[in-house]
Write an enzyme that holds these catalytic residues in place. Structure first.
Site, mmCIF file in Angstrom:
data_model
loop_
_atom_site.group_PDB
_atom_site.id
_atom_site.type_symbol
_atom_site.label_atom_id
_atom_site.label_comp_id
_atom_site.label_asym_id
_atom_site.label_seq_id
_atom_site.Cartn_x
_atom_site.Cartn_y
_atom_site.Cartn_z
ATOM 1 N N SER A 172 -73.446 59.663 69.111
ATOM 2 C CA SER A 172 -73.612 59.046 69.176
ATOM 3 C C SER A 172 -74.771 59.111 67.745
ATOM 4 O O SER A 172 -74.161 59.904 67.294
ATOM 5 C CB SER A 172 -74.595 58.333 69.535
ATOM 6 O OG SER A 172 -74.835 56.812 69.165
ATOM 7 N N ASP A 267 -66.482 50.216 71.691
ATOM 8 C CA ASP A 267 -67.565 50.444 71.024
ATOM 9 C C ASP A 267 -67.213 49.741 69.439
ATOM 10 O O ASP A 267 -65.923 50.207 68.946
ATOM 11 C CB ASP A 267 -67.544 52.224 70.916
ATOM 12 C CG ASP A 267 -68.828 53.019 70.466
ATOM 13 O OD1 ASP A 267 -69.305 52.152 70.223
ATOM 14 O OD2 ASP A 267 -68.843 53.799 70.951
ATOM 15 N N HIS A 297 -70.290 52.230 74.395
ATOM 16 C CA HIS A 297 -70.858 52.867 74.023
ATOM 17 C C HIS A 297 -71.854 53.661 74.908
ATOM 18 O O HIS A 297 -72.186 53.031 75.781
ATOM 19 C CB HIS A 297 -71.977 52.583 72.716
ATOM 20 C CG HIS A 297 -72.429 53.198 71.765
ATOM 21 N ND1 HIS A 297 -71.938 54.538 71.071
ATOM 22 C CD2 HIS A 297 -73.709 53.891 71.919
ATOM 23 C CE1 HIS A 297 -72.917 54.969 70.000
ATOM 24 N NE2 HIS A 297 -73.443 54.465 70.471
#
Length: 333
Positions: A172, A267, A297
């Site tokens: 991320s 996501d 995610h």
């Protein structure tokens, strides 16, 4: 993992999303504070700083780990060094990995990603250096980039002494930092940086792939949350065009090291990973793109419960082993 898009997330993800919605009082997504105070920020970091699995048991995966201190980011006037953890695998060490955790540049830490680093060290056969970079909003862009770059330069010195290759890895926001550092390393001629492993990275800044709209609601990381994180980290809209925040805007990616980009089907950031993979390939960079179509995610942090998390760490670790072995073979030949 399947070969085509799924109609809905896997069962465990759906159960988690339902629980999250109830816990948030019906609000979609993580319950982040609308008004950020030192107290609410501290509470958020306590909540997200929990390990995915008991640290003691995660450590059985590796030979040992220990805390280290690294120089703070270039130009920093409010700190002398940054904490980090160094994870050593069992058996021969094949390389070094700089790991940068996710958390929207705002939260998570060395503890929250301890188990991930243990598994990554085990599967890659590398020593993993997990950096506790400075967080926003106290330290906005580019503080995290500066910390990561200084850590990579430090690690490169160790790699020269140990005669080992290096990879950068993150999830991320950490995937964003890893992509930025990998591009910088290539441009700076750090030839021991031979791979970048990016888990569902955010890399496109102002560019908004269609997945941001398609999965803007209902899958934990919402459009509202993406905006919230951006407002904490970025100082101005111009920063969103800066390649050190959005590497898709880099003028040249050709010198970046080979990449593996791992995405999740449900996501909003999936399109960013796909776009960056295409740009790297167009620049001549060997790139693998892997999607776990039924995942959401952050699924790496759920590795203790979901098979995709464990598989993604195993696949990523094997990729790094391949890159390290290729580097050794090139030197022999």
């Amino acid at each position: 993992m399947t070969d085509s898009p799924a109609q809905r997330p896997g069962l465990l993800y759906r159960l988690f999303l339902n629980w999250l919605k109830r816990a948030a009082g019906g609000r979609d997504g993580l319950p982040l504070p609308e008004r950020l105070t030192p107290e609410t920020l501290a509470a958020l970091r306590r909540m997200t700083g929990m390990p995915s699995f008991p640290q003691r048991f995660s450590s059985f995966q590796i030979r040992a780990w220990r805390p280290v201190m690294l120089p703070c980011g270039s130009g920093a006037t409010d700190c002398d060094n940054r904490p980090a953890r160094l994870y050593r695998p069992r058996g021969a060490v094949r390389g070094l990995v700089l790991f940068l955790h996710g958390g929207g540049f705002v939260h998570c830490d060395l503890v929250s990603h301890h188990g991930i680093c243990c598994r990554l060290a085990r599967h890659s056969g590398a020593m993993v250096l997990s950096l506790d970079y400075r967080l926003a909003p106290e330290h906005p862009f580019p503080a995290a980039v500066d910390d990561g770059w200084d850590a990579l330069l430090w690690l490169h010195e160790q790699a020269m002494m140990l005669d080992l290759p290096i990879a950068v890895c993150g999830d991320s926001a950490g995937g964003n930092l890893s992509a930025v550092l990998a591009r910088r390393a290539g441009a700076a001629g750090l030839d021991r940086v031979v791979a970048q492993l990016l888990y569902y990275p955010t890399v496109s800044g102002l560019l908004s792939p269609v997945t941001r709209e398609t999965y803007a609601q209902g899958y934990m990381l919402t459009a509202r949350l993406l905006d919230w994180y951006g407002r904490q980290y970025i100082r101005s809209d111009r920063d969103m065009l800066n390649p050190d925040f959005a590497p898709v805007f880099a003028s040249d990616l050709a010198q970046a090291p080979p990449a593996m980009i791992v995405t999740a089907g449900f996501d909003p950031l999936r399109g960013e990973g796909e776009l960056y993979a295409r740009l790297l390939r167009e620049a001549g960079v060997t790139t693998r793109l892997v999607c776990y179509w039924r995942a959401i995610h952050g699924f790496l942090n759920f590795y203790a419960a979901v098979v995709e998390g464990r598989q993604a760490l195993r696949v990523g670790g094997r990729y790094l082993r391949e890159r390290f072995a290729a580097w050794q073979e090139d030197r022999i030949s």
